[in-house]
Design a protein around this motif. Structure first.
Motif, mmCIF file in Angstrom:
data_model
loop_
_atom_site.group_PDB
_atom_site.id
_atom_site.type_symbol
_atom_site.label_atom_id
_atom_site.label_comp_id
_atom_site.label_asym_id
_atom_site.label_seq_id
_atom_site.Cartn_x
_atom_site.Cartn_y
_atom_site.Cartn_z
ATOM 1 N N TYR A 1 0.808 -1.059 -0.152
ATOM 2 C CA TYR A 1 0.107 0.070 -0.211
ATOM 3 C C TYR A 1 0.879 1.132 0.059
ATOM 4 C CZ TYR A 1 -4.122 -2.889 1.184
ATOM 5 O OH TYR A 1 -5.082 -3.733 1.231
ATOM 6 N N ALA A 2 1.720 1.434 0.802
ATOM 7 C CA ALA A 2 2.492 2.677 1.107
ATOM 8 C C ALA A 2 3.544 2.813 0.103
ATOM 9 C CB ALA A 2 3.016 2.622 2.579
ATOM 10 N N ALA A 3 3.832 1.966 -0.493
ATOM 11 C CA ALA A 3 5.067 1.839 -1.506
ATOM 12 C C ALA A 3 4.549 1.985 -3.040
ATOM 13 C CB ALA A 3 5.928 0.689 -1.560
ATOM 14 N N SER A 4 3.243 1.755 -3.365
ATOM 15 C CA SER A 4 2.749 1.728 -4.731
ATOM 16 C C SER A 4 2.318 3.167 -5.103
ATOM 17 C CB SER A 4 1.943 0.844 -4.706
ATOM 18 O OG SER A 4 2.194 -0.632 -4.706
ATOM 19 N N ALA A 5 2.641 3.311 -6.380
ATOM 20 C CA ALA A 5 1.831 4.805 -6.922
ATOM 21 C C ALA A 5 0.778 4.238 -7.842
ATOM 22 C CB ALA A 5 3.209 5.398 -7.777
ATOM 23 N N PHE B 1 -21.991 5.352 -6.750
ATOM 24 C CA PHE B 1 -21.337 6.399 -7.242
ATOM 25 C C PHE B 1 -20.924 6.129 -8.874
ATOM 26 C CE2 PHE B 1 -20.504 6.255 -2.826
ATOM 27 C CZ PHE B 1 -20.724 7.427 -2.364
ATOM 28 N N ILE B 2 -21.143 5.269 -9.406
ATOM 29 C CA ILE B 2 -20.993 4.882 -10.818
ATOM 30 C C ILE B 2 -22.285 4.829 -11.538
ATOM 31 C CG2 ILE B 2 -19.826 3.377 -12.626
ATOM 32 C CD1 ILE B 2 -18.143 1.962 -10.181
ATOM 33 N N ARG B 3 -22.695 5.700 -12.244
ATOM 34 C CA ARG B 3 -23.876 6.133 -12.701
ATOM 35 C C ARG B 3 -24.108 5.492 -14.340
ATOM 36 N NH1 ARG B 3 -26.614 5.580 -9.078
ATOM 37 N NH2 ARG B 3 -28.299 6.135 -10.088
ATOM 38 N N PRO B 4 -25.280 5.159 -14.594
ATOM 39 C CA PRO B 4 -25.418 4.597 -15.986
ATOM 40 C C PRO B 4 -24.830 5.634 -16.948
ATOM 41 C CG PRO B 4 -27.394 4.361 -14.745
ATOM 42 C CD PRO B 4 -26.492 5.289 -13.758
ATOM 43 N N GLY B 5 -24.225 5.318 -17.892
ATOM 44 C CA GLY B 5 -23.449 6.139 -18.893
ATOM 45 C C GLY B 5 -22.123 6.489 -18.824
ATOM 46 N N TRP B 6 -21.607 6.070 -17.477
ATOM 47 C CA TRP B 6 -20.106 6.385 -17.114
ATOM 48 C C TRP B 6 -19.185 5.247 -17.918
ATOM 49 C CZ3 TRP B 6 -18.298 9.021 -12.087
ATOM 50 C CH2 TRP B 6 -19.376 10.111 -11.928
ATOM 51 N N GLN B 7 -17.995 5.655 -18.031
ATOM 52 C CA GLN B 7 -16.913 4.598 -18.485
ATOM 53 C C GLN B 7 -15.847 4.334 -17.528
ATOM 54 O OE1 GLN B 7 -15.860 6.832 -22.114
ATOM 55 N NE2 GLN B 7 -16.385 5.001 -23.125
ATOM 56 N N ARG B 8 -15.599 3.036 -17.569
ATOM 57 C CA ARG B 8 -14.311 2.600 -16.964
ATOM 58 C C ARG B 8 -13.152 2.919 -17.515
ATOM 59 N NH1 ARG B 8 -10.819 -1.936 -16.131
ATOM 60 N NH2 ARG B 8 -11.866 -2.999 -17.973
ATOM 61 N N ILE B 9 -12.128 3.651 -16.886
ATOM 62 C CA ILE B 9 -10.938 3.998 -17.580
ATOM 63 C C ILE B 9 -9.757 3.035 -16.728
ATOM 64 C CG2 ILE B 9 -11.794 6.075 -18.031
ATOM 65 C CD1 ILE B 9 -10.156 7.504 -15.839
ATOM 66 N N SER B 10 -8.477 3.245 -17.302
ATOM 67 C CA SER B 10 -7.402 2.470 -16.877
ATOM 68 C C SER B 10 -6.897 3.111 -15.550
ATOM 69 C CB SER B 10 -6.317 2.523 -17.944
ATOM 70 O OG SER B 10 -5.017 1.878 -17.527
ATOM 71 N N ALA B 11 -6.536 2.294 -14.682
ATOM 72 C CA ALA B 11 -5.762 2.976 -13.478
ATOM 73 C C ALA B 11 -5.095 1.536 -13.090
ATOM 74 C CB ALA B 11 -6.773 3.034 -12.416
ATOM 75 N N THR B 12 -3.718 1.782 -12.503
ATOM 76 C CA THR B 12 -3.088 0.685 -11.848
ATOM 77 C C THR B 12 -3.354 0.445 -10.645
ATOM 78 O OG1 THR B 12 -1.413 2.228 -11.186
ATOM 79 C CG2 THR B 12 -1.055 1.380 -13.408
#
Length: 373
Positions: free
Chosen positions: A27-31, A362-373
């Motif tokens: 947790y602490a070390a990851s960006a 919090f994720i509403r209809p019409g929203w898109q998933r985007i990339s996150a590490t």
């Protein structure tokens, strides 16, 4: 079209996803790298059902508790914020009882239609949640066609008679048209069969992939085109996470036109990619999952369900995820997010409602998933 990440409530979802994916000592070390320009699937929503008289059971708790439960399920300020409501298309079966059983059918015989609103006890709840919370996605799924269409002469077990394929296509179209004209309800999504790979003593109907293709290409597509039906059609809804029952329809030049969404459940399986569905540009909905065994209402169980959604969204890359019952009369297992005691007229809320709600609210209809590490 809005993106998937928002740095208010959505930050909670992002942290939850990361906490699931990373070991504690990282947790602490990851960006974290968020790539706004790499977008994946569009989200249609998250939902629950109150089929088999659970909508009526909620009403039996009294108006005050009914409104509390509605808020817990559908409010985006006081509850989980579900945006899809899944209903059963009544088949007139005689199994079950007033607490848990099928609704009456609007077509009791081939030559008789009965558009009485009380035949469907889900209608008052649908009207209430639409007017109060703006719920737009209304899915009606067929567990079984009426008995007169079935090989068994019963809603239990059996399959659709081949000489009733046109009658069934007309049956679906008439429900969509008449629910709008008579009850003011837009059926936005229609599921043509619930768990077609399972034969049961309650409402059920078996289908093969080849039968789906024949029905879709020769009957449903021309009927829906002729009647101007725009509701999205969900094909499959297999017990497990698989596109196999929809493959023939996806690969048929006619059937694919109205194979809008491939549906699945996730009982006893893991989430897997749907390559053919994706290649055809069709949607993927997980329309039902719950815990039929124990009823752990703690945060341990809640985190299990948050991982379920994470895997569906990232592995299957699906568009909508639905729990089974929102509130139900069963207090001994995990079929519901809210367990109602029909004797004391009280209810308990499982922690899974809140962890699932971290996505649904919090994720509403019409929203898109985007990339996150």
């Amino acid at each position: 079209m809005k993106k998937f990440i928002r740095f208010t409530g959505m930050a909670i979802v992002l942290m939850l996803l990361l906490s699931i994916a990373l070991p504690a000592n990282m947790y602490a070390a990851s960006a974290v790298t968020v790539d706004w320009n790499t977008a994946y699937q569009t989200i249609d929503g998250f939902g629950v059902s109150e089929a088999f008289h659970q909508s009526n059971n909620i009403a039996l708790l009294g108006e005050a508790k009914q409104n509390e439960i509605y808020d817990l399920l559908f409010s985006t300020t006081n509850g989980a914020g579900f945006s899809i409501f899944r209903s059963i298309l009544g088949d007139g079966g005689t199994w079950g009882n007033a607490t848990d059983g099928p609704n009456k059918t609007m077509q009791p015989s081939e030559t008789t239609w009965d558009w009485t609103a009380s035949n469907d006890d889900q209608i008052p709840m649908i009207k209430a949640i639409q007017s109060t919370y703006g719920i737009k996605n209304i899915l009606y799924t067929v567990w079984s066609p009426p008995a007169w269409m079935k090989t068994t002469g019963s809603v239990a077990r059996g399959s659709l008679k081949t000489d009733k394929y046109q009658a069934y296509a007309t049956y679906l179209a008439e429900h969509i048209k008449n629910y709008k004209s008579k009850f003011g309800i837009d059926i936005t999504h229609i599921g043509i069969s619930n768990e077609p790979d399972l034969e049961t003593a309650y409402s059920s109907c078996t289908w093969t992939a080849a039968q789906f293709k024949t029905f879709m290409s020769n009957y449903l597509v021309p009927t829906f085109d002729r009647e101007g039906i725009t509701a999205k059609v969900i094909v499959g809804e297999k017990m497990t996470c698989s596109e196999s029952l929809a493959i023939d329809s996806l690969n048929d030049a006619v059937a694919v036109k109205r194979t809008d969404i491939v549906g699945c459940h996730n009982y006893g399986s893991t989430y897997v990619p749907f390559p053919t569905t994706k290649a055809k540009g069709k949607g993927i909905w997980q329309t039902e999952i719950s815990d039929m065994n124990g009823n752990d209402i703690t945060i341990t169980d809640g985190l299990k369900w948050s991982r379920e959604i994470h895997d569906f969204m990232t592995v299957t890359q699906g568009n909508a995820w639905n729990y089974w019952w929102g509130a139900c009369y069963k207090t001994y297992n995990g079929e519901g997010l809210i367990q109602m005691d029909m004797n004391s007229k009280t209810y308990k809320v499982a922690k899974r409602l809140y962890t699932i709600g971290q996505y649904a609210r919090f994720i509403r209809p019409g929203w898109q998933r985007i990339s996150a590490t």
